[in-house]
Design an enzyme around this catalytic site. Structure first.
Site, PDB file in Angstrom:
ATOM      1  N   GLY A 118       0.774  -1.251  -0.110  1.00  0.00           N
ATOM      2  CA  GLY A 118       0.022   0.056  -0.007  1.00  0.00           C
ATOM      3  C   GLY A 118       0.920   1.190   0.089  1.00  0.00           C
ATOM      4  CG  ASP A 158      -5.967  -8.375  -2.981  1.00  0.00           C
ATOM      5  OD1 ASP A 158      -5.452  -8.314  -1.792  1.00  0.00           O
ATOM      6  OD2 ASP A 158      -7.171  -8.579  -3.259  1.00  0.00           O
ATOM      7  CG  ASN A 201       1.186   1.439   4.743  1.00  0.00           C
ATOM      8  OD1 ASN A 201       0.972   2.260   5.961  1.00  0.00           O
ATOM      9  ND2 ASN A 201       0.832   1.644   3.764  1.00  0.00           N
ATOM     10  CB  SER A 249      -4.059   0.745  14.377  1.00  0.00           C
ATOM     11  OG  SER A 249      -5.181   1.715  15.081  1.00  0.00           O
ATOM     12  CE1 TYR A 287      -7.527  -0.538  10.615  1.00  0.00           C
ATOM     13  CE2 TYR A 287      -7.647   0.393  12.784  1.00  0.00           C
ATOM     14  CZ  TYR A 287      -6.980   0.199  11.491  1.00  0.00           C
ATOM     15  OH  TYR A 287      -6.024   1.266  11.342  1.00  0.00           O
ATOM     16  CB  ALA A 333      -9.953  -8.577  15.838  1.00  0.00           C
ATOM     17  CB  ILE A 366      -2.239   9.257  10.851  1.00  0.00           C
ATOM     18  CG1 ILE A 366      -1.566   8.634  11.930  1.00  0.00           C
ATOM     19  CG2 ILE A 366      -1.265   9.958   9.849  1.00  0.00           C
ATOM     20  CD1 ILE A 366      -0.428   9.437  12.760  1.00  0.00           C
TER      21      ILE A 366
HETATM   22  P1  NAP Z   1      -5.289   4.690   3.204  1.00  0.00           P
HETATM   23  O1  NAP Z   1      -5.017   6.133   2.978  1.00  0.00           O
HETATM   24  O2  NAP Z   1      -6.709   4.388   3.287  1.00  0.00           O
HETATM   25  O3  NAP Z   1      -4.250   3.826   2.428  1.00  0.00           O
HETATM   26  C1  NAP Z   1      -4.475   2.392   2.445  1.00  0.00           C
HETATM   27  C2  NAP Z   1      -3.523   1.703   1.614  1.00  0.00           C
HETATM   28  O4  NAP Z   1      -3.786   0.443   1.779  1.00  0.00           O
HETATM   29  C3  NAP Z   1      -3.538   2.172   0.073  1.00  0.00           C
HETATM   30  O5  NAP Z   1      -2.446   2.290  -0.337  1.00  0.00           O
HETATM   31  C4  NAP Z   1      -4.349   0.752  -0.478  1.00  0.00           C
HETATM   32  O6  NAP Z   1      -3.720   0.823  -1.702  1.00  0.00           O
HETATM   33  C5  NAP Z   1      -3.607  -0.030   0.407  1.00  0.00           C
HETATM   34  N1  NAP Z   1      -4.459  -1.439   0.482  1.00  0.00           N
HETATM   35  C6  NAP Z   1      -5.534  -1.659   0.842  1.00  0.00           C
HETATM   36  N2  NAP Z   1      -5.936  -2.940   0.779  1.00  0.00           N
HETATM   37  C7  NAP Z   1      -5.128  -3.377   0.124  1.00  0.00           C
HETATM   38  C8  NAP Z   1      -4.529  -4.687  -0.412  1.00  0.00           C
HETATM   39  N3  NAP Z   1      -5.440  -5.855  -0.371  1.00  0.00           N
HETATM   40  N4  NAP Z   1      -3.454  -5.100  -1.114  1.00  0.00           N
HETATM   41  C9  NAP Z   1      -2.646  -3.938  -1.477  1.00  0.00           C
HETATM   42  N5  NAP Z   1      -2.829  -2.895  -0.909  1.00  0.00           N
HETATM   43  C10 NAP Z   1      -3.910  -2.522  -0.156  1.00  0.00           C
HETATM   44  O7  NAP Z   1      -4.842   4.459   4.766  1.00  0.00           O
HETATM   45  P2  NAP Z   1      -3.628   5.053   5.667  1.00  0.00           P
HETATM   46  O8  NAP Z   1      -4.374   5.908   6.600  1.00  0.00           O
HETATM   47  O9  NAP Z   1      -2.639   5.554   4.928  1.00  0.00           O
HETATM   48  O10 NAP Z   1      -3.404   3.706   6.507  1.00  0.00           O
HETATM   49  C11 NAP Z   1      -2.202   2.996   6.191  1.00  0.00           C
HETATM   50  C12 NAP Z   1      -1.902   2.048   7.534  1.00  0.00           C
HETATM   51  O11 NAP Z   1      -1.842   2.702   8.615  1.00  0.00           O
HETATM   52  C13 NAP Z   1      -2.968   1.011   7.397  1.00  0.00           C
HETATM   53  O12 NAP Z   1      -2.542  -0.064   7.859  1.00  0.00           O
HETATM   54  C14 NAP Z   1      -3.790   1.591   8.550  1.00  0.00           C
HETATM   55  O13 NAP Z   1      -4.758   0.584   9.316  1.00  0.00           O
HETATM   56  C15 NAP Z   1      -2.844   2.000   9.599  1.00  0.00           C
HETATM   57  N6  NAP Z   1      -3.106   3.125  10.404  1.00  0.00           N
HETATM   58  C16 NAP Z   1      -3.897   4.576   9.921  1.00  0.00           C
HETATM   59  C17 NAP Z   1      -4.258   5.242  10.738  1.00  0.00           C
HETATM   60  C18 NAP Z   1      -4.809   6.592  10.571  1.00  0.00           C
HETATM   61  O14 NAP Z   1      -5.372   7.436  11.442  1.00  0.00           O
HETATM   62  N7  NAP Z   1      -4.743   6.982   9.198  1.00  0.00           N
HETATM   63  C19 NAP Z   1      -4.061   5.239  12.469  1.00  0.00           C
HETATM   64  C20 NAP Z   1      -3.416   3.899  12.617  1.00  0.00           C
HETATM   65  C21 NAP Z   1      -2.881   2.931  11.883  1.00  0.00           C
HETATM   66  P3  NAP Z   1      -4.501   1.261  -3.072  1.00  0.00           P
HETATM   67  O15 NAP Z   1      -4.838   2.604  -2.768  1.00  0.00           O
HETATM   68  O16 NAP Z   1      -3.777   0.910  -4.235  1.00  0.00           O
HETATM   69  O17 NAP Z   1      -5.922   0.437  -3.132  1.00  0.00           O
END
Ligand code: NAP
Length: 247
Positions: A12, A63, A90, A142, A155, A157, A188
């Site tokens: 991702g 994926d 990620n 997270s 999420y 879990a 974030i």
């Molecule tokens: P985001 O902007 O929604 O981005 C999610 C990313 O995951 C995208 O690049 C997406 O790729 C990729 N993705 C989703 N399903 C996928 C799959 N099956 N195979 C390959 N790639 C996949 O989310 P984010 O906020 O940047 O989050 C990134 C990580 O940080 C996640 O694990 C999230 O749980 C964690 N996190 C985020 C926060 C927050 O507040 N934002 C807090 C704690 C933890 P495509 O766009 O190409 O589909």
């Protein structure tokens, strides 16, 4: 923080936090394999941006919840750059709903992407990482995996599972010099959080001692540290990057 001659995969890695992680690793010398599932344009633009910085990058569609696609992703990375040193798990999704209303598919999709996807990647990356002089697995969990949340049984879990996965990997690979650590970001500002009710955001802010929401760069800085030689004696740890919210 010199990552010269290191090869990294960021799942991702084209959007949100992953994009900033990819850029940060590249700025510090790593060759970066940017995995994407749907963000092809963003991934290709990021490859160009990294090349302009004088580093190397490759975009690979996969994926990661699919065992064979995760395998192909690792194989393509090793074929392109000859080795693998850093895996950043990620990629992640949310499918929020109160338990009473949550559908089985919503649970399965989140577990399949966040937890099984991370396991798929660790499983396939294990052999090349064991050949690295200083292999690194960095799992983006997270704070919700630590404290739980209403509407996020799936999420939380998955993210708690990633912490268990991290600690087991740390124990299995410790003697081979491969470290595994988890990062728990707090709130974030990305696509994942941009549609939340402003009242929720305000409530979060009130509980953050540093009085600001986190930025992708805050997480990328922690990834850079864990990927670097400075963190060579750290493994099985959970680094919380949340402005002090859950302490
Ligand atoms: P985001 O902007 O929604 O981005 C999610 C990313 O995951 C995208 O690049 C997406 O790729 C990729 N993705 C989703 N399903 C996928 C799959 N099956 N195979 C390959 N790639 C996949 O989310 P984010 O906020 O940047 O989050 C990134 C990580 O940080 C996640 O694990 C999230 O749980 C964690 N996190 C985020 C926060 C927050 O507040 N934002 C807090 C704690 C933890 P495509 O766009 O190409 O589909």
């Amino acid at each position: 923080m010199n990552l010269q001659n290191k090869v990294a995969i960021v799942t991702g890695g084209a959007a949100g936090i992953g994009r900033t992680i990819s850029l940060e690793l590249a700025k510090n010398g790593a060759k970066v394999v940017i995995n994407y599932r749907s963000s092809e344009t963003k991934a290709l633009e990021l490859v160009e941006e990294i090349k302009q910085l004088g580093s190397e990058a490759l975009a690979v569609k996969a994926d990661i919840s699919d065992f064979n696609q995760a395998k192909a992703l690792v194989e393509e990375a090793v074929k392109a750059f000859g080795k693998l040193d850093i895996l950043v798990n990620n990629a992640g999704i949310t499918q929020d709903q109160l338990l009473l209303r949550m559908q089985e598919e919503q649970f399965d999709q989140v577990i399949d992407t966040n937890l099984k996807g991370s396991w798929n990647m660790a499983k396939h990356a294990a052999r090349p990482l064991l050949k690295s002089e200083a292999g690194r697995i960095i799992n983006i969990s997270s704070i919700i995996g630590l404290i739980g949340n209403v509407g996020q049984t799936n999420y939380s879990a998955s993210k708690a599972g990633m912490i268990g996965l991290t600690k087991s990997l740390a124990k299995e690979f410790g003697t081979k010099g491969v470290t595994a650590n988890a990062i728990c970001p707090g709130f974030i500002e990305t696509e994942m959080t941009k549609n939340l009710d402003p009242k929720f955001v305000e409530a979060y802010l009130n509980n953050i001692p540093l009085k600001r929401l986190g930025q992708p760069q805050d997480v990328a800085n922690a990834v850079l540290y864990l990927a670097s030689d400075l963190a060579s004696y750290m493994t099985g740890q959970v680094l919380v990057v949340d402005g002090g919210m859950v302490m």
